[in-house]
Scaffold this active site. Structure first.
Site, PDB file in Angstrom:
ATOM      1  N   CYS A  55       6.068  14.601  39.171  1.00 16.47           N
ATOM      2  CA  CYS A  55       6.469  15.196  41.432  1.00 16.47           C
ATOM      3  C   CYS A  55       4.946  14.343  41.938  1.00 16.47           C
ATOM      4  O   CYS A  55       4.535  15.160  41.230  1.00 16.47           O
ATOM      5  CB  CYS A  55       6.202  16.341  40.994  1.00 16.47           C
ATOM      6  SG  CYS A  55       6.616  17.605  42.415  1.00 16.47           S
ATOM      7  N   CYS A  58       2.891  17.290  43.484  1.00 11.97           N
ATOM      8  CA  CYS A  58       2.228  17.827  42.185  1.00 11.97           C
ATOM      9  C   CYS A  58       1.067  16.717  42.094  1.00 11.97           C
ATOM     10  O   CYS A  58      -0.145  17.510  42.210  1.00 11.97           O
ATOM     11  CB  CYS A  58       2.931  17.953  41.380  1.00 11.97           C
ATOM     12  SG  CYS A  58       4.076  19.192  40.969  1.00 11.97           S
ATOM     13  N   TRP A 401      15.360   6.252  40.880  1.00 14.68           N
ATOM     14  CA  TRP A 401      16.104   5.187  42.400  1.00 14.68           C
ATOM     15  C   TRP A 401      17.280   4.359  41.862  1.00 14.68           C
ATOM     16  O   TRP A 401      17.614   3.703  42.211  1.00 14.68           O
ATOM     17  CB  TRP A 401      15.207   4.698  42.572  1.00 14.68           C
ATOM     18  CG  TRP A 401      14.243   5.527  43.995  1.00 14.68           C
ATOM     19  CD1 TRP A 401      12.864   6.495  44.112  1.00 14.68           C
ATOM     20  CD2 TRP A 401      14.242   5.874  45.238  1.00 14.68           C
ATOM     21  NE1 TRP A 401      13.062   7.017  45.150  1.00 14.68           N
ATOM     22  CE2 TRP A 401      13.555   6.723  45.803  1.00 14.68           C
ATOM     23  CE3 TRP A 401      15.184   5.621  45.468  1.00 14.68           C
ATOM     24  CZ2 TRP A 401      13.542   7.199  47.535  1.00 14.68           C
ATOM     25  CZ3 TRP A 401      15.368   6.202  47.259  1.00 14.68           C
ATOM     26  CH2 TRP A 401      14.334   6.449  47.954  1.00 14.68           C
ATOM     27  N   HIS A 450      12.577  16.021  52.371  1.00 22.84           N
ATOM     28  CA  HIS A 450      12.293  14.260  52.618  1.00 22.84           C
ATOM     29  C   HIS A 450      13.639  13.287  52.999  1.00 22.84           C
ATOM     30  O   HIS A 450      13.711  13.421  54.053  1.00 22.84           O
ATOM     31  CB  HIS A 450      10.604  13.533  52.589  1.00 22.84           C
ATOM     32  CG  HIS A 450       9.640  14.148  53.300  1.00 22.84           C
ATOM     33  ND1 HIS A 450       9.368  14.126  53.723  1.00 22.84           N
ATOM     34  CD2 HIS A 450       8.376  14.806  52.064  1.00 22.84           C
ATOM     35  CE1 HIS A 450       7.993  14.801  54.017  1.00 22.84           C
ATOM     36  NE2 HIS A 450       7.702  15.287  52.976  1.00 22.84           N
ATOM     37  N   LYS A 474      17.425   0.440  52.438  1.00 19.41           N
ATOM     38  CA  LYS A 474      16.198   0.890  53.834  1.00 19.41           C
ATOM     39  C   LYS A 474      14.796   2.002  53.720  1.00 19.41           C
ATOM     40  O   LYS A 474      13.845   2.535  54.008  1.00 19.41           O
ATOM     41  CB  LYS A 474      16.828   0.472  55.203  1.00 19.41           C
ATOM     42  CG  LYS A 474      17.465  -0.795  55.473  1.00 19.41           C
ATOM     43  CD  LYS A 474      18.205  -0.034  56.931  1.00 19.41           C
ATOM     44  CE  LYS A 474      19.136  -1.390  57.009  1.00 19.41           C
ATOM     45  NZ  LYS A 474      19.824  -1.509  58.413  1.00 19.41           N
ATOM     46  N   LYS A 495       2.525   0.681  46.606  1.00 17.93           N
ATOM     47  CA  LYS A 495       4.038   0.614  46.960  1.00 17.93           C
ATOM     48  C   LYS A 495       4.158  -0.168  48.339  1.00 17.93           C
ATOM     49  O   LYS A 495       2.997  -0.230  49.750  1.00 17.93           O
ATOM     50  CB  LYS A 495       4.031   2.225  47.434  1.00 17.93           C
ATOM     51  CG  LYS A 495       3.939   3.619  46.706  1.00 17.93           C
ATOM     52  CD  LYS A 495       5.161   3.856  46.157  1.00 17.93           C
ATOM     53  CE  LYS A 495       5.434   4.668  45.098  1.00 17.93           C
ATOM     54  NZ  LYS A 495       6.666   4.937  44.379  1.00 17.93           N
ATOM     55  N   TRP A 498      10.504  -3.828  49.751  1.00 14.22           N
ATOM     56  CA  TRP A 498      10.034  -4.805  48.838  1.00 14.22           C
ATOM     57  C   TRP A 498      12.038  -5.357  48.996  1.00 14.22           C
ATOM     58  O   TRP A 498      12.833  -4.716  50.137  1.00 14.22           O
ATOM     59  CB  TRP A 498      10.773  -3.213  47.751  1.00 14.22           C
ATOM     60  CG  TRP A 498      11.067  -4.739  46.317  1.00 14.22           C
ATOM     61  CD1 TRP A 498      11.029  -4.620  45.310  1.00 14.22           C
ATOM     62  CD2 TRP A 498      12.444  -4.234  45.576  1.00 14.22           C
ATOM     63  NE1 TRP A 498      11.293  -4.976  44.214  1.00 14.22           N
ATOM     64  CE2 TRP A 498      12.598  -4.897  44.317  1.00 14.22           C
ATOM     65  CE3 TRP A 498      13.471  -4.196  46.190  1.00 14.22           C
ATOM     66  CZ2 TRP A 498      14.004  -4.732  43.470  1.00 14.22           C
ATOM     67  CZ3 TRP A 498      14.955  -3.958  45.162  1.00 14.22           C
ATOM     68  CH2 TRP A 498      14.511  -4.413  44.015  1.00 14.22           C
TER      69      TRP A 498
END
Length: 662
Positions: A55, A58, A401, A450, A474, A495, A498
């Protein structure tokens, strides 16, 4: 090529991956074997954070929780700060028993609680800063009755001026510190708890309500500390700043004030040592490819862990689950045993006329306790493209994802797959299912919030299936941008926006000197990257070591299901709910073939199933055929016995009634 790497430390196999037990962290890292022993009939209260090491929130919160534990280290004989990792396999059932659905979840456990309890929820909302949590810990301690208050915890209630007068005359050979403060101040109570492990000093708190008494002692401001020395002298102490840390440090440094020996607790927590380090197999992979092992591992965690934390599914939850399974069963480009499992589950959910289903019944079907031939889902995770440099990084969230990106592409490639499901001709179908699933079941609540905010803002603009692919792309890049540089980021897999230029140079173009996206090329890339031809089965080949999943724990008792009218309850177990020869399986066996997809790999299990698990296409297993043969032999023996018996009886009758001719 496989590389072995030693990463992280943990509590045995479970591994408190974000926390080290004791030591610098000052956090009690519990596991399934110690949490009940720790919190049950304990001489101290407990504050336990149930978290998941995958998470993101977390991971972000872990430094704050460690700081809190270090800050209240001296309170441990009255209240202790602990964690339990619900992502560790051996803790799944325990977290389910405590009703943990989302992460992080905080629970208080009172001292001397003899019966099992799931604890009291921490009710501080989104404010989980150390000061706020510290104050709620104090409130929780004060909510204990006199009979079950931790013995090491002195009274946190204020004393009156009449209580203080006798103390001024006789200190009893030890220091007595009196903190004067306002009614809503926590400084005095915090200092009391800071000093409970120290000898030769007693700390009390008093309110500033008796102005005449304060004036007599010379107290002109609050908070202030009035100190009575062992020799009977007394007076105000001069502190640079009237803060908790200054008061506590000063009192601990007084001559003769020493820390008590802290006895070990009467339960065992496995040591968190380097020699218990987990061994992780590093799998070399091609970042331009998609790996079926990641998708199947994600399904395993989703179905057996995340969803299984809900004891029953009903109402909106059950509808969301049915919709999710319907879409994934129709669009998942998996191997035949997994696809057949999803289809069986979908058929069962649709045909069952109930508005409340125990998740154990669903789990039994996922685990194939009926031993239905040819259905199987791996019962462990094997991350490849989703593996991280540490066990808590990437993993499940990465696979989720990838799963939804794949489904958006499959919805375009196979437009007829959702025919007659109620989702046909809906360009937002995968996005809506993803939104419902994340909002209802996804463990990280902050992450779900979010995503919901982003979906509410722009998802309605999606009008075609191609736009759905681009919308999710996006959103994923927005999330990557937000998480870049955060504690949950894996530095080995940063991150970034991409696809990168090395993966898709045509996706990038320069406009007015700035890097921009060519969305036409991006769409082409996404359709290829998440297409069936780009999926590798390399590491999925050895996932299915056996087609018979060993179920760790049998379901206890009968399954109680509620009928739609709410008036009757039905006691059913899985064999009654899903009979191998039921109409559902008949439908599966006689169903027209799915949209034809050429798979680059067909699982060994499916081949073996076709060779030995079926007979003349009837779907009978080897056990079924063995029983048929046994019945045939038994019937033949019985007929032979009857034949010889009738022959012998016929001869006997002929002898008995034979009359010689005259």
């Amino acid at each position: 090529m496989l590389l072995l790497a030693f990463v992280g430390t943990g509590l045995g196999a479970a591994g408190a991956r974000l926390y080290s037990d004791g030591g610098a962290d000052a956090v009690w890292a519990l596991d399934a074997g110690s949490v009940r022993a720790a919190t049950g009939n304990s001489s101290a209260a407990w504050l336990v954070q149930f978290y998941s090491s995958w998470c993101g929130h977390c991971i972000h919160y872990a430094p704050v929780w460690r700081a809190l534990a270090r800050d209240v280290r001296d309170w441990a004989s009255a209240i202790r700060v602990a964690v339990l990792d619900c992502a560790a396999e051996e803790n799944y059932d325990t977290c389910k028993d405590y009703g943990i659905h989302f992460y992080p979840t905080f629970r208080y456990f009172k001292a001397f609680t003899k019966e099992f309890t799931i604890g009291e929820n921490y009710k501080a909302g989104i404010d989980r800063e150390p000061q706020t949590v510290r104050q709620t810990m104090i409130d929780f301690l004060q909510n204990h009755t006199q009979g079950n208050r931790p013995p090491a915890c002195p009274s946190l209630d204020p004393v009156t001026s009449s209580d203080i007068y006798p103390l001024l005359e006789n200190s009893g050979g030890r220091y007595i510190a009196i903190l004067f403060e306002s009614n809503n101040s926590y400084v005095g109570r915090e200092v009391i708890l800071d000093l409970i492990q120290y000898k030769n000093i007693v700390v009390k708190r008093a309110l500033n309500s008796d102005k005449a008494f304060l004036k007599k002692l010379g107290v002109t401001s609050i908070p202030s500390c009035y100190l009575i020395y062992p020799n009977g002298s007394h007076g105000l102490i001069n502190i640079l700043k009237p803060l908790r840390s200054f008061f506590s440090s000063y009192l601990k440094s007084l001559p003769g004030v020493r820390k008590k020996m802290f006895s070990q607790f009467p339960f065992t927590v496995k040591p968190n040592k380097d020699d218990n380090s987990e061994i992780t197999v590093w799998r070399e992979f091609d970042k331009s490819k998609l790996y079926m092992a990641d998708l199947e591992s994600g399904l395993h965690y989703l179905l057996r862990v995340e969803l299984a934390s809900h004891k029953t599914l009903e109402g909106a939850e059950l509808k969301t689950f049915r919709n999710f399974i319907t879409v994934i069963a129709k669009l998942f480009p998996g191997r035949q045993p997994v696809v057949k499992l999803l289809e069986t589950l979908q058929e069962w959910l649709v045909s069952l006329p109930l508005d409340k289903i125990p998740y154990n019944a669903i789990l039994d079907l996922v685990n194939n306790k009926m031993r239905i031939s040819g259905i199987f889902l791996t019962n462990h995770v094997k991350w490849v493209g989703c593996q991280g440099s540490r066990p808590e990084l990437r993993g499940y969230t990465c696979s989720l994802w990838k799963l939804f990106h794949t489904l958006t592409v499959q919805a375009v490639v196979r437009p007829k797959a959702l025919a007659n499901t109620g989702f046909e001709d809906n360009p937002q179908v995968v996005l809506k299912i993803m939104r419902e699933y994340i909002g209802t079941f996804f463990g990280c609540r902050e992450c779900a919030q979010h995503f919901e905010e982003m979906a509410k803002e722009s998802m309605d603009s999606v009008k075609t299936l191609d736009e759905a692919i681009l919308w999710l792309w996006k959103i994923h890049n927005i999330v990557n941008n937000r998480l870049a540089g955060q504690p949950s980021e894996d530095l080995k897999f940063p991150k970034v926006q991409w696809p990168t230029q090395d993966l898709c140079p045509d996706c990038h173009e320069e406009i007015k000197g700035l890097d921009s996206w060519n969305e036409v090329q991006v769409l082409t890339f996404l359709k290829h990257h998440y297409g069936i031809k780009n999926i590798l089965f390399k590491y999925a080949e050895d996932q299915d070591e056996t087609n018979e999943l060993e179920v760790k724990q049998e379901s206890k008792g009968d399954t109680i299901l509620k009928k739609p009218n709410g008036q009757q309850e039905l006691n059913l177990d899985l064999p009654n709910i899903l009979d191998p020869k039921s109409h559902i399986l008949d439908k599966l066996n006689n169903r027209p073939d799915r949209d034809k997809i050429e798979h680059p790999y067909e699982s060994k299990i499916h081949i073996e199933t076709k060779q030995s698990g079926s007979f003349l296409g009837t779907g009978f297993s080897n056990i079924d055929m063995s029983l048929c043969v046994l019945l045939y032999v038994a019937s033949s023996v019985f007929l032979m016995i009857m034949y010889f018996f009738s022959r012998m009886r016929s001869k006997w009758w002929k002898v008995k009634y034979y009359r010689s001719p005259v």
